[in-house]
Design an enzyme around this catalytic site. Sequence first.
Site, PDB file in Angstrom:
ATOM      1  N   GLU A 152       0.667  -1.100   0.004  1.00  0.00           N
ATOM      2  CA  GLU A 152       0.103   0.061  -0.105  1.00  0.00           C
ATOM      3  C   GLU A 152       0.889   1.206   0.184  1.00  0.00           C
ATOM      4  O   GLU A 152       0.455   2.432  -0.165  1.00  0.00           O
ATOM      5  CB  GLU A 152      -0.892   0.031   1.214  1.00  0.00           C
ATOM      6  N   HIS A 153       2.266   1.035   0.230  1.00  0.00           N
ATOM      7  CA  HIS A 153       3.072   2.202   0.108  1.00  0.00           C
ATOM      8  C   HIS A 153       3.713   2.767  -1.003  1.00  0.00           C
ATOM      9  O   HIS A 153       3.708   3.790  -1.475  1.00  0.00           O
ATOM     10  CB  HIS A 153       4.237   2.256   1.210  1.00  0.00           C
TER      11      HIS A 153
HETATM   12 ZN   LIG Z   1       6.330  -0.737  -0.723  1.00  0.00          ZN
END
Ligand SMILES: [Zn+2]
Length: 213
Positions: free
Chosen positions: A99-100
């Site tokens: 999700e990053h």
């Molecule tokens: Zn990542």
Amino acid sequence: MDNSIEKTVEELALTESSKPAAAGQDTIAGHMRRIIELLGEDPNREGLRRTPERFEKAMRFLTAGYTQDPEKLLNGAMFKVCYDNMVVVKDIEMYSLCEHHLLPFFGKVHVAYIPNKRVVGLSKIPRLVNMFARRLQIQERLTRQIAQAIQEKLQPQGVAVVIEARHLCMVMRGVEKQNSQAVTSEVLGVFRDCAQTREEFLSFLRSNGATKL
Ligand SMILES: [Zn+2]
């Protein structure tokens, strides 16, 4: 590959009749077209012309887990038994998106539980993994959600989940060595309270070459 996955993969192929999204159109494809422009590329050149639509279809497939719930998935697949030994499903292939960075992380999931008069159809465990993996995730949460869903729905004596995964956001950027894996685990019930039970599971994984633990 089960039928539902095959069908969805087929749907990833675009029909020629569907119209390209206009830049700025408030759809995933429209925004992706703009992103391609902002990256300095020409979204109208042949190779990229249909990319925004392909991206949208792919993202919808890879995040399809949001529209499924564990209740429906496991209901009707639970059976009463007098079996109370450890059930292990190992080497479940897992593909998810971090999700990053929205980049894939993927690897293997190993699940064990000790039934409390009820078991679940074995094929449901990989489907449960897929359901949580097809969301924007971090590996730690994915591990916990799989364990908690089994604990809640099946109410076994305990459950253990181990995930070994490689994150493209790490390996492609050279943050970590190419072959490094992240290992996460979640143990509940007897797996948490009893070191011997936990060790039985881990040594089972080791002896089957499933893991580098
Ligand atoms: Zn990542």
